[in-house]
Design a protein around this motif. Sequence first.
Motif, PDB file in Angstrom:
ATOM      1  N   ILE A 201       0.845  -1.137   0.141  1.00 24.69           N
ATOM      2  CA  ILE A 201       0.027   0.268   0.060  1.00 24.69           C
ATOM      3  C   ILE A 201       0.730   1.027  -0.552  1.00 24.69           C
ATOM      4  N   ARG A 322     -10.448  -2.153   4.977  1.00 23.78           N
ATOM      5  CA  ARG A 322     -11.163  -0.932   4.166  1.00 23.78           C
ATOM      6  C   ARG A 322     -11.001  -0.357   4.208  1.00 23.78           C
ATOM      7  N   LEU A 325      -8.386   2.163   4.297  1.00 23.55           N
ATOM      8  CA  LEU A 325      -7.723   2.442   2.779  1.00 23.55           C
ATOM      9  C   LEU A 325      -8.667   3.354   2.167  1.00 23.55           C
ATOM     10  N   ASP A 326     -10.073   3.877   2.594  1.00 22.42           N
ATOM     11  CA  ASP A 326     -10.736   4.101   2.782  1.00 22.42           C
ATOM     12  C   ASP A 326     -10.467   5.833   3.547  1.00 22.42           C
ATOM     13  N   MET A 328      -6.948   6.597   3.768  1.00 30.69           N
ATOM     14  CA  MET A 328      -5.990   6.780   3.186  1.00 30.69           C
ATOM     15  C   MET A 328      -6.246   7.664   2.101  1.00 30.69           C
ATOM     16  N   ASN A 329      -7.452   7.257   1.311  1.00 34.48           N
ATOM     17  CA  ASN A 329      -7.824   7.462   0.092  1.00 34.48           C
ATOM     18  C   ASN A 329      -8.542   9.165   0.179  1.00 34.48           C
ATOM     19  N   GLY A 330      -8.802   9.582   1.201  1.00 32.52           N
ATOM     20  CA  GLY A 330     -10.358  10.919   1.931  1.00 32.52           C
ATOM     21  C   GLY A 330      -8.566  11.536   1.317  1.00 32.52           C
ATOM     22  N   GLU A 331      -9.996  12.824   1.582  1.00 32.68           N
ATOM     23  CA  GLU A 331      -9.508  13.908   1.395  1.00 32.68           C
ATOM     24  C   GLU A 331      -9.072  14.718   2.731  1.00 32.68           C
ATOM     25  N   GLN A 334      -5.010  12.951   2.718  1.00 33.93           N
ATOM     26  CA  GLN A 334      -4.524  13.834   1.577  1.00 33.93           C
ATOM     27  C   GLN A 334      -3.365  15.153   1.560  1.00 33.93           C
ATOM     28  N   MET A 348      -1.222   7.985  -2.596  1.00 32.38           N
ATOM     29  CA  MET A 348      -1.583   7.561  -1.522  1.00 32.38           C
ATOM     30  C   MET A 348      -2.366   6.631  -1.260  1.00 32.38           C
ATOM     31  N   GLY A 349      -2.212   5.608  -0.679  1.00 41.05           N
ATOM     32  CA  GLY A 349      -3.831   4.613  -0.693  1.00 41.05           C
ATOM     33  C   GLY A 349      -3.807   3.802  -1.936  1.00 41.05           C
ATOM     34  N   LYS A 350      -2.774   3.367  -2.571  1.00 41.89           N
ATOM     35  CA  LYS A 350      -2.682   2.405  -4.555  1.00 41.89           C
ATOM     36  C   LYS A 350      -2.252   0.771  -3.735  1.00 41.89           C
TER      37      LYS A 350
END
Length: 369
Positions: A201, A322, A325-326, A328-331, A334, A348-350
């Motif tokens: 990740i 999950r 990951l949500d 890490m991918n959140g505004e 970020q 990030m989060g990929k």
Amino acid sequence: MTYRFKARLSSEWVLEKPSGVLLPLSEVLRLLAAVDATGHIAGACKACGLSYRHGWGILRNAEKAFEAPLIETSRRQGSKLTTFGQHLIWANRRVDARLMPTLESMASELQEELQRLYPESQPRLRLHASHGFAVEGLMQLANGLDMSPLELRYRTAIEALASLDRDECDLAGFQVPVGEFELPILERYSQWLDPARHVLIHLAVRNTGMFVKPDNPKKIRSVADLVNPNVRFVNRQIGSSTRYLVDYMLRQLDIDTSRVQGFDSSEFTHMAIAAHIASGMADVGIGVETAAWRCGLAFIPLVEERYFFAAHRDTLSKPQMRRLLDLMNGEQYQAYVSQLVGYDAALMGKVQTLEEAFGPDYAAALAGA
């Protein structure tokens, strides 16, 4: 109702007089740091939530205890710390930076033990990782939201990956330099990274380089200058990836580490390295750019590093993973990482396979190691 709490541990300085009387220094150090930041005592007292009279009393009592002045005041220029006062706050910053990973890990362990006493407690993701500003921010954000919090243990990259291999954690944090030093570092990790079992990740890309005083009085420009006369180096702890990277750079230049004054020293965080230099105890150290910026130091770039979390493939479907990951991918997260000086949060989060992250040759080398 779910019981919610946050276990915290902190360090505190206390002076013990010959009479046995104890003088706590937490308020003194907070005031000195605020005077240093604001340039006057009134602003420092306001920032610390103290009355002007009470703040003055704290400082005067401390000066009597130390038998040394802590601040200098003039009508035109406001207030500034004396050399003694400056050394006090930098010594405190070094202590905080050195102890912080240990105290955070112990607090996380304590919180986990207490939380297990409640029947409604939920499973937590176990994160073992080397210390970094993005990791620190992720912990603070995850544990402040309505999601199963993270249980953190600060470890070197190899310790973290070994823990993942033994199923002692769910996520293992480690960093890999971009470019010519990537393969040697990956070879160190090879016995614990399995392309068939693990995925990565992506957390962030960060700038790593040398910290020096703003005016760079020793004229340090590259790693080769670590052997210059009167240059004092402060190193990371044994086992850390940064220490290995420095060692590898020196070997590439055919420089024996015994020629580097301070190579055998050790600090456990980037901030501890920066505080060491800012307080005048060393001339140069190596870490991430954020720490240099926070301590007012000049930064000389050396490499970019990609920071990853390794995880078992079959854990990606877990609800806790999950949610992480949500996050890490959140505004919100970020935005947090994007404002860290020297960090790039673009990927990030990929989630990536080892082959996708490092290429087919590296993945094959790891598989055959």
